[in-house]
Design an enzyme around this catalytic site. Structure first.
Site, PDB file in Angstrom:
ATOM      1  N   MET A 165      -4.353  -4.885   2.232  1.00  0.00           N
ATOM      2  CA  MET A 165      -2.796  -3.766   1.363  1.00  0.00           C
ATOM      3  C   MET A 165      -2.490  -4.499   0.591  1.00  0.00           C
ATOM      4  O   MET A 165      -2.470  -5.436   1.079  1.00  0.00           O
ATOM      5  CB  MET A 165      -2.211  -3.152   2.924  1.00  0.00           C
ATOM      6  CG  MET A 165      -0.708  -3.106   1.844  1.00  0.00           C
ATOM      7  SD  MET A 165       0.172  -2.866   3.543  1.00  0.00           S
ATOM      8  CE  MET A 165       0.264  -1.477   3.805  1.00  0.00           C
TER       9      MET A 165
ATOM     10  N   TRP B 128      -8.656  -7.921  -1.473  1.00  0.00           N
ATOM     11  CA  TRP B 128      -8.854  -7.108  -2.536  1.00  0.00           C
ATOM     12  C   TRP B 128     -10.173  -7.028  -3.329  1.00  0.00           C
ATOM     13  O   TRP B 128     -10.974  -7.698  -3.131  1.00  0.00           O
ATOM     14  CB  TRP B 128      -8.189  -8.073  -3.706  1.00  0.00           C
ATOM     15  CG  TRP B 128      -7.824  -7.169  -4.875  1.00  0.00           C
ATOM     16  CD1 TRP B 128      -7.039  -6.428  -5.140  1.00  0.00           C
ATOM     17  CD2 TRP B 128      -8.391  -6.247  -6.352  1.00  0.00           C
ATOM     18  NE1 TRP B 128      -6.945  -4.893  -6.084  1.00  0.00           N
ATOM     19  CE2 TRP B 128      -7.857  -5.441  -6.427  1.00  0.00           C
ATOM     20  CE3 TRP B 128      -9.843  -6.836  -6.150  1.00  0.00           C
ATOM     21  CZ2 TRP B 128      -7.844  -5.053  -7.369  1.00  0.00           C
ATOM     22  CZ3 TRP B 128     -10.333  -5.693  -7.468  1.00  0.00           C
ATOM     23  CH2 TRP B 128      -9.553  -5.107  -8.017  1.00  0.00           C
TER      24      TRP B 128
ATOM     25  N   PHE C  34      -5.063   2.371  -9.279  1.00  0.00           N
ATOM     26  CA  PHE C  34      -4.053   1.259  -9.289  1.00  0.00           C
ATOM     27  C   PHE C  34      -2.654   1.945  -8.554  1.00  0.00           C
ATOM     28  O   PHE C  34      -2.387   3.072  -8.653  1.00  0.00           O
ATOM     29  CB  PHE C  34      -4.359   0.007 -10.384  1.00  0.00           C
ATOM     30  CG  PHE C  34      -5.181  -0.881 -10.335  1.00  0.00           C
ATOM     31  CD1 PHE C  34      -6.646  -0.872  -9.553  1.00  0.00           C
ATOM     32  CD2 PHE C  34      -4.721  -1.931 -11.887  1.00  0.00           C
ATOM     33  CE1 PHE C  34      -7.083  -1.768  -9.790  1.00  0.00           C
ATOM     34  CE2 PHE C  34      -5.845  -2.963 -12.073  1.00  0.00           C
ATOM     35  CZ  PHE C  34      -6.831  -2.717 -10.784  1.00  0.00           C
ATOM     36  N   SER C  35      -1.946   1.058  -8.617  1.00  0.00           N
ATOM     37  CA  SER C  35      -0.252   1.551  -8.418  1.00  0.00           C
ATOM     38  C   SER C  35       0.391   3.200  -9.002  1.00  0.00           C
ATOM     39  O   SER C  35       0.277   3.313 -10.150  1.00  0.00           O
ATOM     40  CB  SER C  35       0.493   0.601  -8.322  1.00  0.00           C
ATOM     41  OG  SER C  35       0.144  -0.640  -7.033  1.00  0.00           O
TER      42      SER C  35
ATOM     43  N   ASP D  50       0.307  -3.401  -3.307  1.00  0.00           N
ATOM     44  CA  ASP D  50       1.172  -2.874  -3.607  1.00  0.00           C
ATOM     45  C   ASP D  50       1.640  -1.262  -2.669  1.00  0.00           C
ATOM     46  O   ASP D  50       1.020  -0.663  -2.282  1.00  0.00           O
ATOM     47  CB  ASP D  50       1.275  -2.145  -4.540  1.00  0.00           C
ATOM     48  CG  ASP D  50       1.339  -3.349  -5.141  1.00  0.00           C
ATOM     49  OD1 ASP D  50       0.943  -5.021  -5.500  1.00  0.00           O
ATOM     50  OD2 ASP D  50       0.988  -3.252  -6.644  1.00  0.00           O
TER      51      ASP D  50
ATOM     52  N   TRP E 224       0.650 -12.635  -3.592  1.00  0.00           N
ATOM     53  CA  TRP E 224      -0.871 -13.443  -4.051  1.00  0.00           C
ATOM     54  C   TRP E 224      -0.908 -14.474  -4.311  1.00  0.00           C
ATOM     55  O   TRP E 224      -0.368 -15.622  -4.326  1.00  0.00           O
ATOM     56  CB  TRP E 224      -0.648 -12.905  -6.210  1.00  0.00           C
ATOM     57  CG  TRP E 224      -0.810 -11.057  -6.035  1.00  0.00           C
ATOM     58  CD1 TRP E 224       0.571 -10.729  -6.661  1.00  0.00           C
ATOM     59  CD2 TRP E 224      -1.657 -10.483  -5.728  1.00  0.00           C
ATOM     60  NE1 TRP E 224       0.114  -9.180  -6.747  1.00  0.00           N
ATOM     61  CE2 TRP E 224      -0.892  -9.047  -6.227  1.00  0.00           C
ATOM     62  CE3 TRP E 224      -2.807 -10.514  -4.995  1.00  0.00           C
ATOM     63  CZ2 TRP E 224      -2.163  -8.302  -5.243  1.00  0.00           C
ATOM     64  CZ3 TRP E 224      -3.800  -9.445  -5.116  1.00  0.00           C
ATOM     65  CH2 TRP E 224      -3.455  -8.046  -5.168  1.00  0.00           C
TER      66      TRP E 224
END
Ligand SMILES: *[C@@H]1O[C@H](CO)[C@@H](O)[C@H](O)[C@H]1NC(C)=O
Length: 489
Positions: free
Chosen positions: A60, A86, A117-118, A62, A317
């Site tokens: 997991m 990731w 993506f986010s 964002d 990160w």
């Protein structure tokens, strides 16, 4: 539960016998849920949170699409189910009636030609609309393309991608970094802000407007780095709070300055004023970090019942994630309620966190060198004399991670020290309460000082529950609660 749902989806599929591509996408969703159910049995639970949202299996990052919809909170997240590192991004999905008790829902978005993506969500009656960045690999430099996509749901469980995607194909200056749409409705219009950069690598946030979320008009640059504020602004958010406007974002590329900006990437905000007639955001207070801990990124907010709630990725990160050998990685912070006082956002755990208190474990003056042992899920209220030093050691009953929480009256700084010089610290001037409110879960610590003017969120990896030792030269007044489980195992 999941078997019933899968059976239901299967029946619908047979009944509808829709187009082959829809079939195969739906088939992939069913297979993914089966994979997750099976894989879950292999997870080592030693670091699994009892009351923080975490992926059932896999990776997991964002938080996404945080929204109050039809009486429930929904929270999505960047998700790669097939490994604890990731990979091609999906959207995981959880929901909660109260921001404390969470249930796992089927994965909401699966990657196809685009990785998901986010992004964010809006609630329109019974319909929930997701807006996210579709990221595609390309043959030419820079070998990726980011554009904005929509997906719709009428039941807040099954999401259909819009066939007219992408709805926003490229940034105004052609920068390929064009991601993390945060959409909201004001009056009769939708607005979206998107993280991007200038051609000379200064982070910026772009503002657009639309009547239908499909056709967008570019309005302006809402905010931009002057050159000292990073090369990319990710995960922007923009909201009104106590009469001001707040531009929240996750800048990449800030240089460490003393105690500040010590994480790989930052999260923080600029307070200012905004006018919907001119679309001009006028900054009034320079960038400040939202949280001072080791592991806090991609914070996002939503509004419900007149309150503004924030949560973030409780990880970072390019740091070790010790839980990844157990089959999962990453978790989400406790949801916090925001207020604005003295040009600073205060963050408090949501009120409903008090419902997790199971019993009182300790309620006494804990003398120097005294110890107490707890389970994995604990809330501590610590009061001290701030004219003397505080030194509180929290560590695993069976070894593993350690963290010291300190206060030095000489420099008036709160310190979170994971040992070996791995320190985060900041000045604290209490504006009211002097209490430290500490939330310990398996593999995390969140420290809320006073009214929430200083907060630290850090991963710590104790084994076998928590042990506390008062290493201060003064007794500490400590009240501790054992907390109940509120997330699936
Ligand atoms: C990304 O792809 C879209 C088509 O989906 C295209 O219109 C756009 O120009 C591409 N962006 C860049 C930066 O090449």
């Amino acid at each position: 539960m999941t078997l019933i749902r899968n059976g239901f989806i299967l029946l619908c599929l047979i009944a509808l016998s829709s187009a082959a591509s829809v079939d195969s996408y739906e088939e992939a969703k069913i297979q993914l849920e089966e994979y997750i159910q099976n894989k879950k049995t292999e997870i080592d639970p030693r670091y699994r949170p009892l009351y923080h949202v975490a992926p059932p299996v896999g990776w997991m990052n964002d938080p996404n699409g945080f929204i109050y919809h039809n009486g429930e909170f929904h929270l999505f997240y960047q998700y790669y189910p097939y490994d604890s590192v990731w990979g091609p991004m999906h959207w995981g999905h959880t929901s909660s009636p109260d921001l404390v008790n969470w249930k796992q829902l089927p994965t909401a978005l699966l990657p196809e030609e685009e990785m998901c993506f986010s992004g964010s969500a809006v609630s329109e009656g019974d319909t929930m609309i997701l807006m996210y960045t579709g990221r595609r690999d390309t043959d030419d430099e820079p070998f990726f393309n980011e554009s904005q996509y929509l997906a719709y749901s009428d039941d807040a469980i099954n999401f259909q991608k819009y066939e007219g995607n992408p709805v926003l194909a490229e940034s105004p200056n052609g920068s390929p970094d064009f991601r993390d749409p945060k959409v909201w409705k004001y009056s009769d219009d939708y607005y979206v802000i998107i993280g991007s950069k200038t051609l000379d690598n200064r982070g910026r946030v772009l503002l657009y407007k639309s009547k239908d979320m499909k056709s967008w008009e570019y309005l302006t640059v809402l905010g931009e780095s002057d050159g000292d504020m990073g090369y990319m602004w990710e995960c922007p958010d923009f909201f009104e709070l106590d009469g001001k406007f707040v531009l929240l974002m996750s800048p990449q590329g800030l240089e460490p300055q003393g105690d500040r900006y010590k994480n790989v990437y930052q999260n923080g905000y600029i307070i200012g004023s905004f006018n919907y007639d001119t679309n001009e955001f006028v900054p009034e207070v320079p960038f400040q970090e939202t949280d001072y801990g080791h592991d806090f990124y991609a914070a996002t907010t939503t509004e419900a019942n007149g309150k503004r709630y924030l949560l973030a990725w409780l990880s970072m990160w390019e740091v070790p994630h010790p839980e990844d050998t157990d089959g999962w990685a990453g978790k989400i912070t406790l949801p916090r309620e925001l207020s604005l006082v003295n040009n600073r956002i205060l963050m408090k755990p949501v009120e409903a966190m008090e419902n997790l208190r199971e019993n009182i474990a300790v309620d006494e003056n804990v003398g120097s060198d005294e110890e107490h042992e707890f389970g994995k899920a604990v809330e501590l209220l610590v009061d001290s004399d701030l004219e003397q030093k505080v030194d509180l050691l929290l560590e695993g009953r069976d070894g593993g991670g350690k963290v010291w929480l300190r206060w030095d009256p000489g420099v008036r700084k709160v310190v979170v020290d994971r040992g070996s010089g791995d320190i985060r610290q900041v000045e604290w001037s209490p504006i009211g309460s002097h209490t430290w409110r500490i939330f310990l879960d398996a593999s995390s610590l969140e420290l809320f000082c006073g009214e929430g003017e200083v907060v630290f969120s850090s991963r710590v990896f104790p084994l076998g529950g928590w042990k506390l030792t008062n290493q201060s030269p003064q007794p500490l007044r400590i009240k501790a609660f054992n907390l109940k489980r509120s997330v699936p195992e």
